[in-house]
Scaffold this motif. Structure first.
Motif, PDB file in Angstrom:
ATOM      1  N   VAL A 288     -26.291  43.607   4.889  1.00  0.00           N
ATOM      2  CA  VAL A 288     -25.329  42.815   4.125  1.00  0.00           C
ATOM      3  C   VAL A 288     -24.801  43.687   2.994  1.00  0.00           C
ATOM      4  O   VAL A 288     -25.588  44.193   2.179  1.00  0.00           O
ATOM      5  N   VAL A 289     -23.500  43.879   2.946  1.00  0.00           N
ATOM      6  CA  VAL A 289     -22.861  44.711   1.927  1.00  0.00           C
ATOM      7  C   VAL A 289     -21.979  43.809   1.072  1.00  0.00           C
ATOM      8  O   VAL A 289     -21.068  43.148   1.585  1.00  0.00           O
ATOM      9  N   LEU A 290     -22.266  43.771  -0.220  1.00  0.00           N
ATOM     10  CA  LEU A 290     -21.495  42.957  -1.168  1.00  0.00           C
ATOM     11  C   LEU A 290     -20.514  43.862  -1.916  1.00  0.00           C
ATOM     12  O   LEU A 290     -20.917  44.836  -2.561  1.00  0.00           O
ATOM     13  N   ASP A 291     -19.253  43.535  -1.813  1.00  0.00           N
ATOM     14  CA  ASP A 291     -18.202  44.302  -2.494  1.00  0.00           C
ATOM     15  C   ASP A 291     -18.116  43.826  -3.940  1.00  0.00           C
ATOM     16  O   ASP A 291     -17.565  42.761  -4.229  1.00  0.00           O
ATOM     17  N   ASN A 292     -18.674  44.619  -4.860  1.00  0.00           N
ATOM     18  CA  ASN A 292     -18.658  44.254  -6.278  1.00  0.00           C
ATOM     19  C   ASN A 292     -17.678  45.096  -7.069  1.00  0.00           C
ATOM     20  O   ASN A 292     -17.864  45.321  -8.264  1.00  0.00           O
ATOM     21  N   ARG A 293     -16.610  45.537  -6.424  1.00  0.00           N
ATOM     22  CA  ARG A 293     -15.558  46.254  -7.138  1.00  0.00           C
ATOM     23  C   ARG A 293     -14.636  45.253  -7.827  1.00  0.00           C
ATOM     24  O   ARG A 293     -14.250  44.243  -7.241  1.00  0.00           O
ATOM     25  N   ALA A 294     -14.278  45.534  -9.054  1.00  0.00           N
ATOM     26  CA  ALA A 294     -13.396  44.622  -9.795  1.00  0.00           C
ATOM     27  C   ALA A 294     -12.042  44.445  -9.126  1.00  0.00           C
ATOM     28  O   ALA A 294     -11.505  43.326  -9.097  1.00  0.00           O
ATOM     29  N   PRO A 295     -11.404  45.489  -8.555  1.00  0.00           N
ATOM     30  CA  PRO A 295     -10.115  45.265  -7.884  1.00  0.00           C
ATOM     31  C   PRO A 295     -10.204  44.322  -6.687  1.00  0.00           C
ATOM     32  O   PRO A 295      -9.194  43.724  -6.310  1.00  0.00           O
ATOM     33  N   ALA A 296     -11.373  44.190  -6.091  1.00  0.00           N
ATOM     34  CA  ALA A 296     -11.511  43.281  -4.948  1.00  0.00           C
ATOM     35  C   ALA A 296     -11.545  41.826  -5.372  1.00  0.00           C
ATOM     36  O   ALA A 296     -11.359  40.934  -4.543  1.00  0.00           O
ATOM     37  N   HIS A 297     -11.783  41.568  -6.650  1.00  0.00           N
ATOM     38  CA  HIS A 297     -11.850  40.192  -7.172  1.00  0.00           C
ATOM     39  C   HIS A 297     -10.968  40.113  -8.420  1.00  0.00           C
ATOM     40  O   HIS A 297     -11.459  40.056  -9.556  1.00  0.00           O
ATOM     41  N   PRO A 298      -9.642  40.124  -8.226  1.00  0.00           N
ATOM     42  CA  PRO A 298      -8.739  40.239  -9.384  1.00  0.00           C
ATOM     43  C   PRO A 298      -8.567  38.956 -10.183  1.00  0.00           C
ATOM     44  O   PRO A 298      -8.198  39.012 -11.366  1.00  0.00           O
ATOM     45  N   ASP A 299      -8.787  37.795  -9.589  1.00  0.00           N
ATOM     46  CA  ASP A 299      -8.507  36.532 -10.262  1.00  0.00           C
ATOM     47  C   ASP A 299      -9.712  36.105 -11.107  1.00  0.00           C
ATOM     48  O   ASP A 299     -10.815  35.934 -10.587  1.00  0.00           O
ATOM     49  N   LEU A 300      -9.474  35.924 -12.399  1.00  0.00           N
ATOM     50  CA  LEU A 300     -10.526  35.527 -13.337  1.00  0.00           C
ATOM     51  C   LEU A 300     -10.206  34.162 -13.919  1.00  0.00           C
ATOM     52  O   LEU A 300      -9.061  33.884 -14.280  1.00  0.00           O
ATOM     53  N   VAL A 301     -11.224  33.325 -14.016  1.00  0.00           N
ATOM     54  CA  VAL A 301     -11.117  32.010 -14.649  1.00  0.00           C
ATOM     55  C   VAL A 301     -12.164  31.949 -15.754  1.00  0.00           C
ATOM     56  O   VAL A 301     -13.365  31.953 -15.478  1.00  0.00           O
ATOM     57  N   ASP A 302     -11.697  31.937 -17.000  1.00  0.00           N
ATOM     58  CA  ASP A 302     -12.601  31.966 -18.157  1.00  0.00           C
ATOM     59  C   ASP A 302     -13.519  33.192 -18.113  1.00  0.00           C
ATOM     60  O   ASP A 302     -14.709  33.125 -18.442  1.00  0.00           O
ATOM     61  N   GLY A 303     -12.951  34.311 -17.670  1.00  0.00           N
ATOM     62  CA  GLY A 303     -13.718  35.547 -17.615  1.00  0.00           C
ATOM     63  C   GLY A 303     -14.638  35.684 -16.426  1.00  0.00           C
ATOM     64  O   GLY A 303     -15.391  36.663 -16.345  1.00  0.00           O
ATOM     65  N   VAL A 304     -14.606  34.731 -15.494  1.00  0.00           N
ATOM     66  CA  VAL A 304     -15.491  34.750 -14.325  1.00  0.00           C
ATOM     67  C   VAL A 304     -14.644  34.863 -13.066  1.00  0.00           C
ATOM     68  O   VAL A 304     -13.678  34.116 -12.889  1.00  0.00           O
ATOM     69  N   ALA A 305     -15.014  35.800 -12.191  1.00  0.00           N
ATOM     70  CA  ALA A 305     -14.340  35.950 -10.904  1.00  0.00           C
ATOM     71  C   ALA A 305     -14.996  34.996  -9.908  1.00  0.00           C
ATOM     72  O   ALA A 305     -16.090  35.266  -9.411  1.00  0.00           O
TER      73      ALA A 305
END
Length: 393
Positions: free
Chosen positions: A228-245
């Protein structure tokens, strides 16, 4: 040690009274200045006294899923023999400050305080240290000291039940042999003999050559191994709600669900992060197996990496291609990772099954007939539903 506003005013008044009293020979002002100085000296001595306190903590439990209750019990004991502790104390629990009453804590006695630990968000909640503030009776000087260590409470992602599990590429005519700790009949390597090894597994030719007993180490090729590989790159999760992706939180829940399903099915599973340097565990994980102190601890402490996302993914895919850590690859990413799925699809030559989950999107699309299995879901619950519909591994 810090002086309060009252103490600062009294210090200025003491200096002024002593200066004027000595300069103009006013004994009354000199006496007042000396009294003010004596009060400050007494305040310094009182605040400098360090009470002998022992702080013990117990989290019940120390590892919980997101949203489940957890309590922290703090016991403060006064191990001194002469004076009672009359202090103001507060405990740090994540971003909260919890007051701890220590009024007239007699020598040899202890007091116990319990409070709830916030578990509304995934992460590692640091609790402590206890900060004890010592003040003099006049409120001229204040001194704060830490007591005790910081204890982490691990808040795991939510786990959504999965009924399906990859079947793997290997097959055994005799069935699965996962109960055999040394594997099956497939040779892997040689190691030194330890007490308890079966003599029939000793490789006598190598033992005679090296001068000590060497034992054959076998592996079990009948069990599928899930990566299991978790993509924890910030560009992969660009949308933030109250600082949380939210897409990253959903990906963490999906990873926890796959890992838990594999453990319940007695299947070997490995959890990796695309950018492993972005995760720092506050304490070493204890040996609790895959469901505690292992992959779930890693998921609890995982954070987004703000570095070079493309380079990190290339490095991760190169490692997966070279080492071939299993036969089933599950890659979980966010909406921003769609453009890089070609690197993941190129791993099909080394992995029998490649499943790509894109979290944080709209309606899921059907898995394609060729290429990696693609699951698009708005959240982890929808991902679990689409996962159970997979019929082709």
């Amino acid at each position: 040690m810090g002086i309060t506003a009252r103490g600062a005013g009294l210090l200025v008044a003491a200096v002024a009274l002593l200066g004027v009293g000595f300069r103009f020979a006013y004994p009354e002002l000199t006496v007042l200045g000396a009294a003010a100085g004596a009060a400050l000296g007494h305040a310094l001595l009182t605040a400098a006294w360090r009470p002998r306190l022992v702080v013990r903590r117990h989290a019940d439990p120390d590892r919980v899923a997101r949203g489940e209750p957890a309590r922290m019990a703090v016991t403060v004991a006064n191990t001194g023999r002469l004076r009672a502790a009359n202090l103001v104390a507060e405990d740090r629990c994540g971003d909260r400050v919890v007051p701890v009453p220590l009024l007239r804590l007699r020598p040899g006695r202890d007091t116990r305080v319990g409070y709830d630990v916030p578990t509304g968000r995934r992460g590692v909640v640091p609790v402590g240290p206890l900060r004890v503030t010592r003040r003099d009776p006049l409120g001229l000087v204040s001194l704060t000291r830490p007591y005790g260590d910081t204890v982490p409470v691990w808040v795991y992602p939510r786990v959504h039940p999965l009924t399906a599990a990859p079947t793997g590429a290997g097959r055994s005519l005799d069935g699965r042999v996962d109960a055999v700790p040394q594997g099956s009949i497939t040779f892997d390597s040689l190691r030194e003999y330890v007490i308890g090894d079966e003599l029939r597994r000793v490789h006598w030719r190598t033992s005679a050559r090296v001068g000590e007993l060497m034992v054959r180490e076998n592996v079990d090729t009948s069990l599928p191994r899930i990566v299991v590989v978790l993509d924890n790159r910030a560009p992969a999760h660009p949308d933030l709600v109250d600082g949380v992706a939210e897409s990253f939180e959903a990906a963490c829940e999906a990873a926890a669900s796959v890992v838990t399903a594999a453990v319940r099915a007695d299947l070997p599973v490995v959890l990796l992060l695309v950018a492993p340097d972005a995760t720092v565990l506050p304490t070493p994980a204890d040996d609790r197996g895959p469901t505690g102190g292992g992959p779930l601890d890693l998921l609890a402490a995982a954070d987004l990496d703000r570095g070079d996302g493309a380079a990190g993914l290339r490095t991760a895919t190169a490692r997966l291609r070279q080492e071939r850590l299993g036969d089933t690859l599950v890659f979980l990413t966010g909406p921003g990772g769609r453009a890089d799925l070609g690197l993941v699809g190129a791993l099909r030559g080394g992995y029998r099954s490649v499943v790509v989950g894109v979290l944080g999107v709209g309606q899921p699309t059907a898995a394609s007939a060729t290429g990696p299995l693609l699951i698009e879901a708005a959240d982890a619950a929808r991902f679990a539903a689409e996962w159970d519909r997979i019929r082709r591994w």
